[in-house]
Design a protein around this motif. Structure first.
Motif, PDB file in Angstrom:
ATOM      1  N   LEU A 136     -23.778 -18.305 -13.170  1.00 58.23           N
ATOM      2  CA  LEU A 136     -22.957 -18.454 -14.368  1.00 58.23           C
ATOM      3  C   LEU A 136     -21.769 -19.369 -14.092  1.00 58.23           C
ATOM      4  CD1 LEU A 136     -22.536 -14.960 -16.104  1.00 58.23           C
ATOM      5  CD2 LEU A 136     -23.632 -16.992 -17.052  1.00 58.23           C
ATOM      6  N   GLN A 137     -21.086 -19.120 -12.986  1.00 61.01           N
ATOM      7  CA  GLN A 137     -19.906 -19.919 -12.652  1.00 61.01           C
ATOM      8  C   GLN A 137     -20.291 -21.351 -12.326  1.00 61.01           C
ATOM      9  OE1 GLN A 137     -16.880 -17.402 -10.258  1.00 61.01           O
ATOM     10  NE2 GLN A 137     -18.865 -16.402 -10.007  1.00 61.01           N
ATOM     11  N   GLU A 138     -21.401 -21.542 -11.610  1.00 63.80           N
ATOM     12  CA  GLU A 138     -21.857 -22.904 -11.301  1.00 63.80           C
ATOM     13  C   GLU A 138     -22.105 -23.708 -12.566  1.00 63.80           C
ATOM     14  OE1 GLU A 138     -25.242 -23.081  -8.770  1.00 63.80           O
ATOM     15  OE2 GLU A 138     -24.325 -21.863  -7.184  1.00 63.80           O
ATOM     16  N   ARG A 139     -22.532 -23.005 -13.614  1.00 66.54           N
ATOM     17  CA  ARG A 139     -22.842 -23.673 -14.875  1.00 66.54           C
ATOM     18  C   ARG A 139     -21.642 -23.753 -15.818  1.00 66.54           C
ATOM     19  NH1 ARG A 139     -29.000 -21.250 -15.911  1.00 66.54           N
ATOM     20  NH2 ARG A 139     -29.748 -21.730 -13.806  1.00 66.54           N
ATOM     21  N   GLY A 140     -20.479 -23.330 -15.342  1.00 64.60           N
ATOM     22  CA  GLY A 140     -19.256 -23.525 -16.098  1.00 64.60           C
ATOM     23  C   GLY A 140     -18.816 -22.381 -16.986  1.00 64.60           C
ATOM     24  N   PHE A 141     -19.451 -21.229 -16.857  1.00 66.83           N
ATOM     25  CA  PHE A 141     -19.075 -20.078 -17.672  1.00 66.83           C
ATOM     26  C   PHE A 141     -18.078 -19.192 -16.925  1.00 66.83           C
ATOM     27  CE2 PHE A 141     -23.426 -21.148 -18.986  1.00 66.83           C
ATOM     28  CZ  PHE A 141     -23.257 -21.296 -20.357  1.00 66.83           C
ATOM     29  N   ALA A 142     -17.044 -18.757 -17.631  1.00 70.10           N
ATOM     30  CA  ALA A 142     -16.154 -17.733 -17.092  1.00 70.10           C
ATOM     31  C   ALA A 142     -16.785 -16.362 -17.373  1.00 70.10           C
ATOM     32  CB  ALA A 142     -14.787 -17.822 -17.757  1.00 70.10           C
ATOM     33  N   TRP A 143     -16.334 -15.335 -16.642  1.00 68.32           N
ATOM     34  CA  TRP A 143     -16.882 -14.011 -16.895  1.00 68.32           C
ATOM     35  C   TRP A 143     -15.809 -12.945 -16.693  1.00 68.32           C
ATOM     36  CZ3 TRP A 143     -17.654  -9.922 -13.356  1.00 68.32           C
ATOM     37  CH2 TRP A 143     -17.384 -10.221 -12.026  1.00 68.32           C
ATOM     38  N   GLY A 144     -16.036 -11.809 -17.356  1.00 68.48           N
ATOM     39  CA  GLY A 144     -15.084 -10.711 -17.244  1.00 68.48           C
ATOM     40  C   GLY A 144     -15.768  -9.377 -17.485  1.00 68.48           C
ATOM     41  N   VAL A 145     -14.991  -8.326 -17.338  1.00 65.41           N
ATOM     42  CA  VAL A 145     -15.499  -6.960 -17.455  1.00 65.41           C
ATOM     43  C   VAL A 145     -14.724  -6.212 -18.530  1.00 65.41           C
ATOM     44  CG1 VAL A 145     -15.759  -4.741 -16.269  1.00 65.41           C
ATOM     45  CG2 VAL A 145     -16.159  -6.883 -15.024  1.00 65.41           C
ATOM     46  N   VAL A 146     -15.436  -5.513 -19.396  1.00 63.48           N
ATOM     47  CA  VAL A 146     -14.814  -4.597 -20.360  1.00 63.48           C
ATOM     48  C   VAL A 146     -15.565  -3.274 -20.254  1.00 63.48           C
ATOM     49  CG1 VAL A 146     -14.223  -4.126 -22.756  1.00 63.48           C
ATOM     50  CG2 VAL A 146     -14.209  -6.486 -21.911  1.00 63.48           C
ATOM     51  N   THR A 147     -14.882  -2.249 -19.768  1.00 58.25           N
ATOM     52  CA  THR A 147     -15.506  -0.960 -19.510  1.00 58.25           C
ATOM     53  C   THR A 147     -14.716   0.169 -20.162  1.00 58.25           C
ATOM     54  OG1 THR A 147     -16.121   0.615 -17.759  1.00 58.25           O
ATOM     55  CG2 THR A 147     -14.256  -0.825 -17.309  1.00 58.25           C
ATOM     56  N   ASN A 148     -15.386   1.268 -20.462  1.00 58.43           N
ATOM     57  CA  ASN A 148     -14.685   2.467 -20.927  1.00 58.43           C
ATOM     58  C   ASN A 148     -14.210   3.327 -19.764  1.00 58.43           C
ATOM     59  OD1 ASN A 148     -14.785   1.904 -23.624  1.00 58.43           O
ATOM     60  ND2 ASN A 148     -16.175   3.568 -24.181  1.00 58.43           N
ATOM     61  N   LYS A 149     -14.544   2.936 -18.550  1.00 61.70           N
ATOM     62  CA  LYS A 149     -14.071   3.638 -17.357  1.00 61.70           C
ATOM     63  C   LYS A 149     -12.553   3.452 -17.268  1.00 61.70           C
ATOM     64  CE  LYS A 149     -16.092   4.024 -12.703  1.00 61.70           C
ATOM     65  NZ  LYS A 149     -17.387   4.640 -13.057  1.00 61.70           N
ATOM     66  N   SER A 150     -11.823   4.516 -16.953  1.00 67.55           N
ATOM     67  CA  SER A 150     -10.365   4.411 -16.906  1.00 67.55           C
ATOM     68  C   SER A 150      -9.916   3.568 -15.706  1.00 67.55           C
ATOM     69  CB  SER A 150      -9.722   5.790 -16.841  1.00 67.55           C
ATOM     70  OG  SER A 150      -9.976   6.399 -15.596  1.00 67.55           O
ATOM     71  N   GLN A 151      -8.730   3.001 -15.799  1.00 70.28           N
ATOM     72  CA  GLN A 151      -8.180   2.171 -14.732  1.00 70.28           C
ATOM     73  C   GLN A 151      -8.087   2.935 -13.413  1.00 70.28           C
ATOM     74  OE1 GLN A 151      -7.555  -0.920 -14.338  1.00 70.28           O
ATOM     75  NE2 GLN A 151      -6.417  -0.845 -12.420  1.00 70.28           N
ATOM     76  N   ARG A 152      -7.931   4.235 -13.503  1.00 68.84           N
ATOM     77  CA  ARG A 152      -7.878   5.082 -12.306  1.00 68.84           C
ATOM     78  C   ARG A 152      -9.092   4.865 -11.407  1.00 68.84           C
ATOM     79  NH1 ARG A 152      -8.099  11.714 -12.845  1.00 68.84           N
ATOM     80  NH2 ARG A 152      -8.482  12.208 -10.648  1.00 68.84           N
ATOM     81  N   PHE A 153     -10.238   4.577 -12.019  1.00 63.50           N
ATOM     82  CA  PHE A 153     -11.471   4.353 -11.265  1.00 63.50           C
ATOM     83  C   PHE A 153     -11.861   2.875 -11.230  1.00 63.50           C
ATOM     84  CE2 PHE A 153     -11.971   8.588 -13.353  1.00 63.50           C
ATOM     85  CZ  PHE A 153     -11.721   9.350 -12.215  1.00 63.50           C
ATOM     86  N   THR A 154     -11.646   2.169 -12.336  1.00 67.62           N
ATOM     87  CA  THR A 154     -12.009   0.751 -12.384  1.00 67.62           C
ATOM     88  C   THR A 154     -11.267  -0.046 -11.331  1.00 67.62           C
ATOM     89  OG1 THR A 154     -12.341   0.940 -14.773  1.00 67.62           O
ATOM     90  CG2 THR A 154     -12.170  -1.271 -13.876  1.00 67.62           C
ATOM     91  N   GLY A 155      -9.966   0.214 -11.182  1.00 70.87           N
ATOM     92  CA  GLY A 155      -9.145  -0.536 -10.237  1.00 70.87           C
ATOM     93  C   GLY A 155      -9.663  -0.465  -8.809  1.00 70.87           C
ATOM     94  N   PRO A 156      -9.806   0.733  -8.240  1.00 70.16           N
ATOM     95  CA  PRO A 156     -10.299   0.818  -6.860  1.00 70.16           C
ATOM     96  C   PRO A 156     -11.682   0.214  -6.654  1.00 70.16           C
ATOM     97  CG  PRO A 156      -9.278   2.890  -7.507  1.00 70.16           C
ATOM     98  CD  PRO A 156      -9.352   2.045  -8.749  1.00 70.16           C
ATOM     99  N   ILE A 157     -12.572   0.397  -7.635  1.00 72.13           N
ATOM    100  CA  ILE A 157     -13.931  -0.131  -7.482  1.00 72.13           C
ATOM    101  C   ILE A 157     -13.930  -1.655  -7.499  1.00 72.13           C
ATOM    102  CG2 ILE A 157     -16.166  -0.368  -8.650  1.00 72.13           C
ATOM    103  CD1 ILE A 157     -15.897   2.570  -9.492  1.00 72.13           C
ATOM    104  N   THR A 158     -13.265  -2.247  -8.479  1.00 74.10           N
ATOM    105  CA  THR A 158     -13.298  -3.710  -8.602  1.00 74.10           C
ATOM    106  C   THR A 158     -12.472  -4.391  -7.515  1.00 74.10           C
ATOM    107  OG1 THR A 158     -11.513  -3.650 -10.237  1.00 74.10           O
ATOM    108  CG2 THR A 158     -13.776  -3.653 -11.067  1.00 74.10           C
ATOM    109  N   GLN A 159     -11.470  -3.697  -6.989  1.00 73.41           N
ATOM    110  CA  GLN A 159     -10.679  -4.271  -5.896  1.00 73.41           C
ATOM    111  C   GLN A 159     -11.415  -4.204  -4.567  1.00 73.41           C
ATOM    112  OE1 GLN A 159      -6.917  -2.176  -6.170  1.00 73.41           O
ATOM    113  NE2 GLN A 159      -6.719  -2.781  -8.320  1.00 73.41           N
ATOM    114  N   ALA A 160     -12.269  -3.196  -4.420  1.00 73.30           N
ATOM    115  CA  ALA A 160     -12.967  -3.011  -3.144  1.00 73.30           C
ATOM    116  C   ALA A 160     -14.254  -3.824  -3.046  1.00 73.30           C
ATOM    117  CB  ALA A 160     -13.292  -1.532  -2.936  1.00 73.30           C
TER     118      ALA A 160
END
Length: 221
Positions: A101-125
């Motif tokens: 996706l990135q090679e082809r010029g698309f940006a990407w992101g995440v939108v989850t219903n998981k709370s930041q309490r869990f999203t933060g540690p997972i995506t940082q690790a």
């Protein structure tokens, strides 16, 4: 084929990462501490997309209306905090798909219903998320999916319009949120889906059976 797309937004659990083994382990540990028998992962997996609600239903048959639900939810969150990175891995093909996706010029992101309490540690690790342009959790805005607010917050952070985004998810609420935000939507059939889900009835713009199939839906500018 989606045209004019600049960014792709993804749900997290069941779409980018397979967190069912850790979610199930947290709930199953609660059963074991009560002298109950262990349940196989396939009892938990279909409900993993519903987080604590799904895991407590699988483990104990309780719903949010049950008198013990809130206490069980607090216990589940504590248990999950202790194991949220032990077994969770990206789904097969996800890393390759994001790189292409990135090679082809698309940006990407995440939108989850998981709370930041869990999203933060997972995506940082997990190195997988180092190139994400936005990560929006379930408590980042006043509303969670299926409300469009979290998706619109992601577009704001990425400086793109909703019409220039598509949203990919494995739950009907993902498709409802994407449509409400004015985005094209893609149902990820390889995800958790939920017990008895009728994916065709969700009204998604498209469906994929594997992460790499998504690339076939995007026109490169």
């Amino acid at each position: 084929m989606f045209r004019g797309v600049r960014a792709v937004l993804f749900d997290l659990d069941g779409t980018l990462i397979d967190s069912a083994p850790d979610l199930g382990a947290a709930a199953d540990g609660m059963r074991l501490r009560r002298g109950m028998s262990s349940l196989p992962l396939d009892r938990y997996r279909p409900l993993a997309g519903s987080g604590a609600r799904g895991m407590l239903l699988a483990a104990f048959g309780v719903t949010p209306e049950h008198a013990d639900y809130e206490a069980l939810k607090v216990e589940f969150f504590a248990a999950y905090t202790e194991c949220l990175l032990q077994r969770t891995q990206p789904f097969h093909e996800v890393q390759e798909m994001l790189g292409l996706l990135q090679e082809r010029g698309f940006a990407w992101g995440v939108v989850t219903n998981k709370s930041q309490r869990f999203t933060g540690p997972i995506t940082q690790a997990m190195p997988l998320f180092a190139t994400a342009s936005a990560i929006v959790s379930g408590d980042t805005t006043p509303h969670a999916k299926p409300h469009p607010a979290p998706l619109l917050e992601a577009t704001r952070r990425m400086s793109v319009s909703p019409a220039e985004c598509i949203y990919v998810g494995d739950d009907e609420r993902d498709i409802l949120a994407g449509r409400a935000a004015g985005m094209g939507t893609v149902a990820a059939r390889y995800g958790y889906l939920g017990a008895g889900a009728d994916v065709a009835a969700w009204g998604a713009s498209a469906e994929v059976s594997s992460p790499l199939e998504l690339l076939n839906l995007l026109e490169v500018a």
